[in-house]
Design a protein around this motif. Structure first.
Motif, short mmCIF file in Angstrom:
data_model
loop_
_atom_site.label_atom_id
_atom_site.label_comp_id
_atom_site.label_asym_id
_atom_site.label_seq_id
_atom_site.Cartn_x
_atom_site.Cartn_y
_atom_site.Cartn_z
N ALA A 167 -27.54 -9.16 2.62
CA ALA A 167 -27.88 -10.58 2.46
C ALA A 167 -26.84 -11.28 1.59
O ALA A 167 -26.42 -12.41 1.89
N GLN A 168 -26.41 -10.62 0.53
CA GLN A 168 -25.40 -11.21 -0.35
C GLN A 168 -24.07 -11.35 0.37
O GLN A 168 -23.36 -12.35 0.18
N GLN A 169 -23.70 -10.39 1.19
CA GLN A 169 -22.46 -10.48 1.95
C GLN A 169 -22.51 -11.64 2.94
O GLN A 169 -21.52 -12.35 3.12
N GLU A 170 -23.66 -11.83 3.58
CA GLU A 170 -23.79 -12.95 4.51
C GLU A 170 -23.67 -14.28 3.77
O GLU A 170 -23.04 -15.22 4.27
N THR A 171 -24.26 -14.37 2.57
CA THR A 171 -24.16 -15.58 1.77
C THR A 171 -22.71 -15.84 1.37
O THR A 171 -22.22 -16.98 1.47
N MET A 172 -22.02 -14.79 0.94
CA MET A 172 -20.61 -14.94 0.55
C MET A 172 -19.76 -15.34 1.75
O MET A 172 -18.84 -16.15 1.62
N SER A 173 -20.05 -14.80 2.90
CA SER A 173 -19.30 -15.14 4.10
C SER A 173 -19.49 -16.61 4.44
O SER A 173 -18.53 -17.31 4.79
N ALA A 174 -20.72 -17.09 4.33
CA ALA A 174 -20.99 -18.51 4.59
C ALA A 174 -20.27 -19.39 3.58
O ALA A 174 -19.70 -20.43 3.94
N GLN A 175 -20.27 -18.99 2.32
CA GLN A 175 -19.58 -19.76 1.28
C GLN A 175 -18.08 -19.77 1.52
O GLN A 175 -17.42 -20.81 1.33
N LEU A 176 -17.52 -18.65 1.93
CA LEU A 176 -16.08 -18.59 2.21
C LEU A 176 -15.73 -19.47 3.41
O LEU A 176 -14.68 -20.13 3.41
N ALA A 177 -16.58 -19.48 4.42
CA ALA A 177 -16.33 -20.34 5.58
C ALA A 177 -16.36 -21.80 5.16
O ALA A 177 -15.50 -22.60 5.57
N GLU A 178 -17.33 -22.18 4.32
CA GLU A 178 -17.40 -23.56 3.82
C GLU A 178 -16.17 -23.89 2.98
O GLU A 178 -15.60 -24.99 3.11
N LEU A 179 -15.74 -22.97 2.16
CA LEU A 179 -14.55 -23.19 1.34
C LEU A 179 -13.31 -23.35 2.22
O LEU A 179 -12.46 -24.20 1.96
N GLY A 180 -13.23 -22.54 3.28
CA GLY A 180 -12.11 -22.68 4.22
C GLY A 180 -12.10 -24.05 4.87
O GLY A 180 -11.03 -24.67 5.03
N ASP A 181 -13.26 -24.56 5.24
CA ASP A 181 -13.35 -25.90 5.83
C ASP A 181 -12.91 -26.96 4.83
O ASP A 181 -12.21 -27.91 5.18
N ARG A 182 -13.32 -26.80 3.59
CA ARG A 182 -12.91 -27.76 2.55
C ARG A 182 -11.40 -27.74 2.33
O ARG A 182 -10.77 -28.78 2.17
N VAL A 183 -10.81 -26.54 2.31
CA VAL A 183 -9.36 -26.43 2.13
C VAL A 183 -8.64 -27.09 3.29
O VAL A 183 -7.64 -27.81 3.10
N LYS A 184 -9.14 -26.90 4.51
CA LYS A 184 -8.53 -27.56 5.67
C LYS A 184 -8.62 -29.07 5.54
O LYS A 184 -7.68 -29.79 5.86
N ALA A 185 -9.75 -29.58 5.06
CA ALA A 185 -9.91 -31.03 4.87
C ALA A 185 -8.93 -31.55 3.83
O ALA A 185 -8.33 -32.63 4.00
N VAL A 186 -8.76 -30.79 2.73
CA VAL A 186 -7.82 -31.22 1.68
C VAL A 186 -6.39 -31.19 2.21
O VAL A 186 -5.59 -32.10 1.97
N GLU A 187 -6.04 -30.16 3.00
CA GLU A 187 -4.70 -30.08 3.60
C GLU A 187 -4.45 -31.26 4.53
O GLU A 187 -3.38 -31.87 4.52
N LYS A 188 -5.47 -31.59 5.30
CA LYS A 188 -5.34 -32.71 6.23
C LYS A 188 -5.16 -34.02 5.46
O LYS A 188 -4.34 -34.87 5.81
N LEU A 189 -5.90 -34.18 4.35
CA LEU A 189 -5.78 -35.36 3.51
C LEU A 189 -4.38 -35.44 2.91
O LEU A 189 -3.76 -36.52 2.88
N LEU A 190 -3.89 -34.31 2.42
CA LEU A 190 -2.55 -34.28 1.82
C LEU A 190 -1.47 -34.59 2.86
O LEU A 190 -0.48 -35.29 2.55
N GLN A 191 -1.64 -34.10 4.06
CA GLN A 191 -0.65 -34.39 5.11
C GLN A 191 -0.68 -35.86 5.49
O GLN A 191 0.36 -36.47 5.79
N SER A 192 -1.86 -36.48 5.48
CA SER A 192 -1.94 -37.89 5.85
C SER A 192 -1.37 -38.78 4.75
O SER A 192 -0.85 -39.85 5.02
#
Length: 78
Positions: A51-76
């Motif tokens: 259960a903890q691994q699944e939670t961490m995986s979900a958090q990492l996926a959310e963090l990856g999405d946030r990093v992509k959004a910040v990269e896209k903002l920086l590129q724009s």
């Protein structure tokens, strides 16, 4: 005379073997119960870890999405 001694000895040997078997079976059962309790504890631990691994995986996926959004903002901006 010889035959009258053999029968009580045989009965005593059978009784001793029976008692020994019962005692050995009892301790084997106790060991099995302890193993089953430990296995149940390990199973619970494995479920919590999963259960903890699944939670961490979900958090990492959310963090990856946030990093992509910040990269896209920086590129724009750049």
């Amino acid at each position: 005379m010889n035959g009258s001694i053999i029968i009580p000895i045989a009965v005593l040997v059978i009784i001793f073997a029976s008692v020994t078997t019962i005692v050995a079976s009892y301790f084997k059962l106790q060991r099995h119960r302890a193993d089953a309790a430990a296995l149940a504890e390990y199973r619970g631990l494995a479920e919590r870890v999963t259960a903890q691994q699944e939670t961490m995986s979900a958090q990492l996926a959310e963090l990856g999405d946030r990093v992509k959004a910040v990269e896209k903002l920086l590129q724009s901006v750049g």
